[in-house]
Design a protein around this motif. Structure first.
Motif, PDB file in Angstrom:
ATOM      1  N   PHE A  75       4.559 -52.742  48.762  1.00 55.58           N
ATOM      2  CA  PHE A  75       5.792 -53.422  48.368  1.00 55.58           C
ATOM      3  C   PHE A  75       6.381 -54.078  49.620  1.00 55.58           C
ATOM      4  O   PHE A  75       6.734 -53.373  50.567  1.00 55.58           O
ATOM      5  N   TYR A  76       6.475 -55.396  49.623  1.00 55.87           N
ATOM      6  CA  TYR A  76       7.067 -56.098  50.770  1.00 55.87           C
ATOM      7  C   TYR A  76       8.200 -56.975  50.269  1.00 55.87           C
ATOM      8  O   TYR A  76       8.052 -57.665  49.256  1.00 55.87           O
ATOM      9  N   PHE A  77       9.314 -56.917  50.982  1.00 58.29           N
ATOM     10  CA  PHE A  77      10.451 -57.682  50.477  1.00 58.29           C
ATOM     11  C   PHE A  77      11.226 -58.368  51.597  1.00 58.29           C
ATOM     12  O   PHE A  77      11.128 -58.001  52.769  1.00 58.29           O
ATOM     13  N   VAL A  78      11.989 -59.368  51.202  1.00 59.26           N
ATOM     14  CA  VAL A  78      12.842 -60.097  52.136  1.00 59.26           C
ATOM     15  C   VAL A  78      14.242 -59.493  52.043  1.00 59.26           C
ATOM     16  O   VAL A  78      14.870 -59.503  50.978  1.00 59.26           O
ATOM     17  N   ALA A  79      14.713 -58.957  53.154  1.00 54.83           N
ATOM     18  CA  ALA A  79      15.973 -58.202  53.167  1.00 54.83           C
ATOM     19  C   ALA A  79      17.162 -59.160  53.304  1.00 54.83           C
ATOM     20  O   ALA A  79      17.825 -59.218  54.337  1.00 54.83           O
ATOM     21  N   ASN A  80      17.431 -59.905  52.235  1.00 52.01           N
ATOM     22  CA  ASN A  80      18.499 -60.904  52.354  1.00 52.01           C
ATOM     23  C   ASN A  80      19.905 -60.298  52.305  1.00 52.01           C
ATOM     24  O   ASN A  80      20.835 -60.847  52.880  1.00 52.01           O
ATOM     25  N   TYR A  81      20.055 -59.138  51.644  1.00 52.46           N
ATOM     26  CA  TYR A  81      21.365 -58.475  51.712  1.00 52.46           C
ATOM     27  C   TYR A  81      21.622 -57.948  53.129  1.00 52.46           C
ATOM     28  O   TYR A  81      22.750 -57.986  53.618  1.00 52.46           O
ATOM     29  N   ARG A 131      13.161 -68.327  51.600  1.00 51.34           N
ATOM     30  CA  ARG A 131      11.961 -68.969  51.019  1.00 51.34           C
ATOM     31  C   ARG A 131      10.853 -69.080  52.062  1.00 51.34           C
ATOM     32  O   ARG A 131       9.672 -68.917  51.753  1.00 51.34           O
ATOM     33  N   HIS A 132      11.252 -69.378  53.289  1.00 49.35           N
ATOM     34  CA  HIS A 132      10.261 -69.507  54.369  1.00 49.35           C
ATOM     35  C   HIS A 132       9.462 -68.216  54.517  1.00 49.35           C
ATOM     36  O   HIS A 132       8.239 -68.238  54.673  1.00 49.35           O
ATOM     37  N   ILE A 133      10.151 -67.089  54.471  1.00 50.22           N
ATOM     38  CA  ILE A 133       9.449 -65.815  54.667  1.00 50.22           C
ATOM     39  C   ILE A 133       8.510 -65.517  53.497  1.00 50.22           C
ATOM     40  O   ILE A 133       7.369 -65.087  53.702  1.00 50.22           O
ATOM     41  N   VAL A 134       8.967 -65.799  52.290  1.00 46.46           N
ATOM     42  CA  VAL A 134       8.084 -65.574  51.135  1.00 46.46           C
ATOM     43  C   VAL A 134       6.833 -66.443  51.270  1.00 46.46           C
ATOM     44  O   VAL A 134       5.700 -65.970  51.154  1.00 46.46           O
ATOM     45  N   MET A 135       7.032 -67.728  51.582  1.00 47.63           N
ATOM     46  CA  MET A 135       5.877 -68.634  51.715  1.00 47.63           C
ATOM     47  C   MET A 135       4.997 -68.209  52.892  1.00 47.63           C
ATOM     48  O   MET A 135       3.770 -68.273  52.816  1.00 47.63           O
ATOM     49  N   ARG A 178      -2.110 -58.240  44.195  1.00 47.21           N
ATOM     50  CA  ARG A 178      -2.358 -56.869  44.674  1.00 47.21           C
ATOM     51  C   ARG A 178      -1.114 -56.217  45.264  1.00 47.21           C
ATOM     52  O   ARG A 178      -0.960 -55.004  45.219  1.00 47.21           O
ATOM     53  N   SER A 179      -0.235 -57.027  45.887  1.00 47.24           N
ATOM     54  CA  SER A 179       0.966 -56.473  46.510  1.00 47.24           C
ATOM     55  C   SER A 179       2.197 -56.979  45.752  1.00 47.24           C
ATOM     56  O   SER A 179       2.143 -58.040  45.150  1.00 47.24           O
ATOM     57  N   THR A 180       3.269 -56.216  45.820  1.00 48.02           N
ATOM     58  CA  THR A 180       4.511 -56.647  45.183  1.00 48.02           C
ATOM     59  C   THR A 180       5.386 -57.302  46.248  1.00 48.02           C
ATOM     60  O   THR A 180       5.824 -56.642  47.180  1.00 48.02           O
ATOM     61  N   LEU A 181       5.559 -58.610  46.115  1.00 45.33           N
ATOM     62  CA  LEU A 181       6.339 -59.379  47.097  1.00 45.33           C
ATOM     63  C   LEU A 181       7.606 -59.842  46.399  1.00 45.33           C
ATOM     64  O   LEU A 181       7.539 -60.472  45.345  1.00 45.33           O
ATOM     65  N   PHE A 182       8.765 -59.502  46.964  1.00 44.55           N
ATOM     66  CA  PHE A 182      10.001 -59.757  46.212  1.00 44.55           C
ATOM     67  C   PHE A 182      11.207 -59.887  47.132  1.00 44.55           C
ATOM     68  O   PHE A 182      11.118 -59.645  48.340  1.00 44.55           O
ATOM     69  N   LEU A 183      12.323 -60.286  46.540  1.00 43.17           N
ATOM     70  CA  LEU A 183      13.570 -60.393  47.279  1.00 43.17           C
ATOM     71  C   LEU A 183      14.423 -59.148  47.006  1.00 43.17           C
ATOM     72  O   LEU A 183      14.510 -58.683  45.875  1.00 43.17           O
ATOM     73  N   GLN A 184      15.081 -58.686  48.047  1.00 44.88           N
ATOM     74  CA  GLN A 184      15.991 -57.540  47.912  1.00 44.88           C
ATOM     75  C   GLN A 184      17.038 -57.834  46.837  1.00 44.88           C
ATOM     76  O   GLN A 184      17.386 -56.972  46.038  1.00 44.88           O
ATOM     77  N   SER A 185      17.506 -59.078  46.808  1.00 41.54           N
ATOM     78  CA  SER A 185      18.578 -59.446  45.886  1.00 41.54           C
ATOM     79  C   SER A 185      18.129 -59.483  44.430  1.00 41.54           C
ATOM     80  O   SER A 185      18.954 -59.598  43.532  1.00 41.54           O
ATOM     81  N   HIS A 189       5.691 -72.446  41.832  1.00 41.37           N
ATOM     82  CA  HIS A 189       4.768 -71.312  41.994  1.00 41.37           C
ATOM     83  C   HIS A 189       5.426 -70.218  42.845  1.00 41.37           C
ATOM     84  O   HIS A 189       5.345 -69.027  42.526  1.00 41.37           O
ATOM     85  N   VAL A 190       6.110 -70.644  43.906  1.00 40.84           N
ATOM     86  CA  VAL A 190       6.768 -69.670  44.788  1.00 40.84           C
ATOM     87  C   VAL A 190       7.860 -68.927  44.004  1.00 40.84           C
ATOM     88  O   VAL A 190       8.010 -67.703  44.118  1.00 40.84           O
ATOM     89  N   ASP A 191       8.583 -69.654  43.168  1.00 39.40           N
ATOM     90  CA  ASP A 191       9.607 -69.008  42.337  1.00 39.40           C
ATOM     91  C   ASP A 191       8.980 -68.009  41.364  1.00 39.40           C
ATOM     92  O   ASP A 191       9.527 -66.925  41.146  1.00 39.40           O
ATOM     93  N   ASP A 192       7.824 -68.389  40.798  1.00 36.26           N
ATOM     94  CA  ASP A 192       7.139 -67.463  39.877  1.00 36.26           C
ATOM     95  C   ASP A 192       6.755 -66.170  40.591  1.00 36.26           C
ATOM     96  O   ASP A 192       6.895 -65.083  40.037  1.00 36.26           O
ATOM     97  N   VAL A 193       6.253 -66.314  41.812  1.00 37.25           N
ATOM     98  CA  VAL A 193       5.863 -65.125  42.580  1.00 37.25           C
ATOM     99  C   VAL A 193       7.078 -64.219  42.777  1.00 37.25           C
ATOM    100  O   VAL A 193       7.018 -63.006  42.562  1.00 37.25           O
ATOM    101  N   MET A 194       8.202 -64.820  43.153  1.00 35.30           N
ATOM    102  CA  MET A 194       9.405 -64.014  43.393  1.00 35.30           C
ATOM    103  C   MET A 194       9.882 -63.364  42.094  1.00 35.30           C
ATOM    104  O   MET A 194      10.303 -62.211  42.081  1.00 35.30           O
TER     105      MET A 194
END
Ligand code: ADP
Ligand code: TRP
Length: 327
Positions: free
Chosen positions: A38-44, A61-65, A76-83, A294-299
């Motif tokens: 599980f990897y996420f962008v800690a925007n909060y 968005r830069h970090i997700v991309m 295989r991995s869960t990539l997501f935003l904290q928010s 596509h990037v939005d779908d991933v998130m």
């Protein structure tokens, strides 16, 4: 044994070579080893130090991309935003209510940040509690982080103990830190730790020419081209060693000691190696930029998976604490 891995990165700027060697490379490796990552962008978390809306959005968005381009596979991995997982903020409240003030007062990263001039807001003070919620919401077993995050992991383990004890049940899983010290610290242009804060970074996702320009700015001493040089004290060489094969590193080291090999030669080779190393990832990044949907779908998908796991944890915690909800 397959483990639940979790790690987060704050969206506070552009990804650089230090982030790759110090964090993302290990994140990719753990995925390749078959763990449940599980990897996420800690925007909060980023809100504790910025109110710049544009920068926060761009950098998220830069970090997700960047993660996608560097090899994180959303199948295989869960990539997501904290928010996208508000349950984490809710869990942080439960943890706040069992967290003694003293535990946070001892946290060195808060003191360091305030000493550097950051506003001493409550969010910054409670940063480690939100981080503990990030980790425990997903029942993470292993948290790969740099050495600077060791104390935050200790605080997390402490808080798990306190919450479990308060309600007399194993509600949260105690995580193990996995301190990434494989390359220690990647130096920046000035020889200090490479960091956005010091404006001394070599970014991953820029054009080859921009990389060369940056590499040319690496600080060296003024030993003339003909004279022997010491690779051990040279910033250019420290970076070269990260990108070159052991054989080439040894050859260049010999050339330094022999003399007749200038810093300019080393810089030219370093820029080539960096551009080769990140070439394919840069292509993928450009492609992702052209496909924002596509990037939005991933998130969206990542957020959905992460939310389901976090909601199960929160259901346990609310029930144990006697908090009623009707939703
Ligand atoms: P920055 O210092 O540029 O703000 P972050 O603190 O956001 O970078 O770091 C994100 C991740 O990258 C962390 O896991 C951190 O340990 C790692 N990292 C950052 N800079 C370096 C470096 N110079 N060397 C090794 N790892 C680094
Ligand atoms: N504090 C981490 C850093 O600055 C980022 C982070 C937030 C994190 N939540 C996390 C890391 C949970 C690991 C697990 O690098």
């Amino acid at each position: 044994m397959k483990k639940r891995i979790l790690s987060g990165i704050q969206p506070s700027g552009r990804l650089h070579v230090g982030n790759w060697f110090g964090a993302i490379r290990q994140h990719v490796r753990l995925q390749e080893e078959g763990h449940d990552c599980f990897y996420f962008v800690a925007n909060y978390h980023a809100l504790t130090s910025t109110q710049d809306r544009e920068r926060l959005t761009d950098s998220t968005r830069h970090i997700v991309m960047g993660y996608l381009a560097l090899g994180i596979d959303p199948a295989r991995s869960t990539l997501f935003l904290q928010s996208d997982v508000p349950q984490v903020v809710e869990l942080a409240w439960f943890l706040n209510c069992v967290c003694p003030m003293g535990l946070l007062e001892r946290a060195t990263s808060y003191k360091d940040k305030v000493a550097r001039g950051m506003m001493a807001n409550v969010g910054l003070f409670a940063y480690p509690v939100l981080q503990a919620a990030d980790i425990t919401a997903y029942d993470a077993n292993l948290v790969p982080v740099g050495a600077d995050q060791k104390q935050h992991l200790e605080i997390t383990r402490d808080l798990v103990g306190k919450l479990n004890q308060a309600y007399g049940a194993a509600l949260l899983v105690e995580p193990e830190p996995f301190i990434v010290d494989a390359v220690a610290v990647v130096p920046g242009l000035d020889g200090q730790k490479m960091s956005k804060t010091y404006d001394n970074t070599i970014e991953v996702f820029v054009a080859p020419k921009a990389t060369s320009k940056r590499v040319m700015q690496i600080v060296t001493d003024s030993t003339p081209l003909e004279s022997p040089k010491d690779p051990a004290t040279c910033n250019v060489y420290a970076l070269l060693k990260l990108f070159a094969t052991p054989e080439e590193s040894a050859e260049i080291g010999d050339a330094y000691r022999r003399g007749g090999y200038g810093y300019g030669h080393a810089k030219k080779r370093l820029a080539e190696l960096i551009n080769e190393a990140f070439g394919p990832a840069r292509e993928r990044y450009t492609d992702l930029e052209a496909h924002p949907d596509h990037v939005d779908d991933v998130m969206r998908e990542g957020g959905k998976k992460a939310r389901a796991v976090a909601e199960a944890t929160l259901a346990r915690v609310r029930e144990a604490a006697g908090i009623l909800t009707h939703r």
